[in-house]
Write a protein that holds these residues in place. Structure first.
Motif, PDB file in Angstrom:
ATOM      1  N   UNK A 184       0.830  -1.200   0.000  1.00 41.24           N
ATOM      2  CA  UNK A 184       0.000   0.000   0.000  1.00 41.24           C
ATOM      3  C   UNK A 184       0.865   1.250   0.000  1.00 41.24           C
ATOM      4  N   UNK A 185       0.649   2.110  -0.997  1.00 43.17           N
ATOM      5  CA  UNK A 185       1.468   3.309  -1.143  1.00 43.17           C
ATOM      6  C   UNK A 185       0.964   4.129  -2.317  1.00 43.17           C
ATOM      7  N   UNK A 186       1.482   5.342  -2.406  1.00 42.48           N
ATOM      8  CA  UNK A 186       1.328   6.120  -3.631  1.00 42.48           C
ATOM      9  C   UNK A 186       2.462   5.693  -4.553  1.00 42.48           C
ATOM     10  N   UNK A 187       2.118   5.341  -5.781  1.00 43.99           N
ATOM     11  CA  UNK A 187       3.105   4.881  -6.745  1.00 43.99           C
ATOM     12  C   UNK A 187       3.371   5.978  -7.781  1.00 43.99           C
ATOM     13  N   UNK A 188       4.642   6.229  -8.010  1.00 39.68           N
ATOM     14  CA  UNK A 188       5.057   7.294  -8.914  1.00 39.68           C
ATOM     15  C   UNK A 188       5.870   6.724 -10.076  1.00 39.68           C
ATOM     16  N   UNK A 189       5.557   7.199 -11.243  1.00 44.19           N
ATOM     17  CA  UNK A 189       6.356   6.915 -12.423  1.00 44.19           C
ATOM     18  C   UNK A 189       7.484   7.940 -12.487  1.00 44.19           C
ATOM     19  N   UNK A 190       8.650   7.531 -12.949  1.00 44.67           N
ATOM     20  CA  UNK A 190       9.784   8.446 -13.010  1.00 44.67           C
ATOM     21  C   UNK A 190      10.598   8.188 -14.271  1.00 44.67           C
ATOM     22  N   UNK A 191      11.377   9.176 -14.652  1.00 48.33           N
ATOM     23  CA  UNK A 191      12.189   9.039 -15.859  1.00 48.33           C
ATOM     24  C   UNK A 191      13.418   9.933 -15.772  1.00 48.33           C
ATOM     25  N   UNK A 192      14.416   9.553 -16.510  1.00 48.19           N
ATOM     26  CA  UNK A 192      15.597  10.395 -16.651  1.00 48.19           C
ATOM     27  C   UNK A 192      16.018  10.384 -18.108  1.00 48.19           C
TER      28      UNK A 192
ATOM     29  N   UNK B 280       5.878  11.706 -12.024  1.00 48.07           N
ATOM     30  CA  UNK B 280       4.475  12.050 -12.158  1.00 48.07           C
ATOM     31  C   UNK B 280       3.870  12.402 -10.813  1.00 48.07           C
ATOM     32  N   UNK B 281       2.553  12.584 -10.802  1.00 49.37           N
ATOM     33  CA  UNK B 281       1.870  12.978  -9.569  1.00 49.37           C
ATOM     34  C   UNK B 281       1.443  11.792  -8.722  1.00 49.37           C
ATOM     35  N   UNK B 282       1.520  10.605  -9.270  1.00 43.47           N
ATOM     36  CA  UNK B 282       1.256   9.408  -8.501  1.00 43.47           C
ATOM     37  C   UNK B 282      -0.139   8.840  -8.660  1.00 43.47           C
ATOM     38  N   UNK B 283      -0.248   7.557  -8.343  1.00 42.95           N
ATOM     39  CA  UNK B 283      -1.537   6.864  -8.314  1.00 42.95           C
ATOM     40  C   UNK B 283      -1.552   5.987  -7.072  1.00 42.95           C
ATOM     41  N   UNK B 284      -2.675   6.003  -6.361  1.00 45.19           N
ATOM     42  CA  UNK B 284      -2.745   5.345  -5.060  1.00 45.19           C
ATOM     43  C   UNK B 284      -3.118   3.876  -5.202  1.00 45.19           C
ATOM     44  N   UNK B 285      -2.354   3.042  -4.515  1.00 46.46           N
ATOM     45  CA  UNK B 285      -2.620   1.604  -4.458  1.00 46.46           C
ATOM     46  C   UNK B 285      -2.879   1.231  -3.001  1.00 46.46           C
ATOM     47  N   UNK B 286      -4.025   0.614  -2.753  1.00 47.60           N
ATOM     48  CA  UNK B 286      -4.394   0.210  -1.398  1.00 47.60           C
ATOM     49  C   UNK B 286      -4.694  -1.276  -1.387  1.00 47.60           C
ATOM     50  N   UNK B 287      -3.979  -1.992  -0.528  1.00 46.65           N
ATOM     51  CA  UNK B 287      -4.156  -3.443  -0.432  1.00 46.65           C
ATOM     52  C   UNK B 287      -4.729  -3.772   0.941  1.00 46.65           C
ATOM     53  N   UNK B 288      -5.859  -4.429   0.936  1.00 41.86           N
ATOM     54  CA  UNK B 288      -6.501  -4.793   2.203  1.00 41.86           C
ATOM     55  C   UNK B 288      -6.231  -6.261   2.520  1.00 41.86           C
ATOM     56  N   UNK B 289      -6.150  -6.539   3.809  1.00 40.98           N
ATOM     57  CA  UNK B 289      -5.855  -7.916   4.240  1.00 40.98           C
ATOM     58  C   UNK B 289      -7.125  -8.739   4.389  1.00 40.98           C
TER      59      UNK B 289
END
Length: 126
Positions: free
Chosen positions: A90-98, A117-126
């Motif tokens: 569970x986290x905010x996931x960001x794409x990156x580049x160089x 990028x600005x990110x996309x939220x991923x939430x994993x429930x148990x």
């Protein structure tokens, strides 16, 4: 410069799968590297996966065997296929580049990339 836009985040149960996408504003073949980073609440941003211009990949130990990074140069899009998801993913996931090469995959995962990028939220429930 390059603009990055993530999509595909959401909420799933543990053991499930998600695929994240990242659309780039320039030809991905012109980029030295692309990658995925994540930041969980209260934690520092960490490198998850890296792919270089030749398609070589590097992964954080925590996601090896579960996540797969890939890119489609024809669509200028980066992907992160995430399987066997755990609550700790569970986290905010960001794409990156160089654009200009600075180091190898492990270096980028540790020190980051130039554009994000600005990110996309991923939430994993148990």
């Amino acid at each position: 410069q390059v603009q990055l836009a993530e999509s595909g985040g959401g909420s799933v149960q543990a053991g499930g799968s998600l695929t994240l996408s990242c659309a780039a504003s320039r030809y991905t073949y012109s980029l030295d590297s692309m990658g995925w980073f994540r930041q969980a609440p209260g934690k520092e941003r960490e490198g998850v996966a890296h792919i270089d211009s030749d398609g070589r990949t590097t992964y954080a130990d925590s996601v090896k065997g579960r996540f797969t990074i890939s890119k489609d140069n024809a669509k200028n899009t980066l992907y992160l296929q995430m399987n066997s998801l755990k609550p700790e993913d569970t986290a905010m996931y960001y794409c990156a580049a160089t654009i200009i090469k600075k180091g190898g995959g492990s270096w980028y995962l540790r020190y980051g990339m130039d554009y994000s990028g600005k990110g996309t939220l991923v939430t994993i429930s148990s």
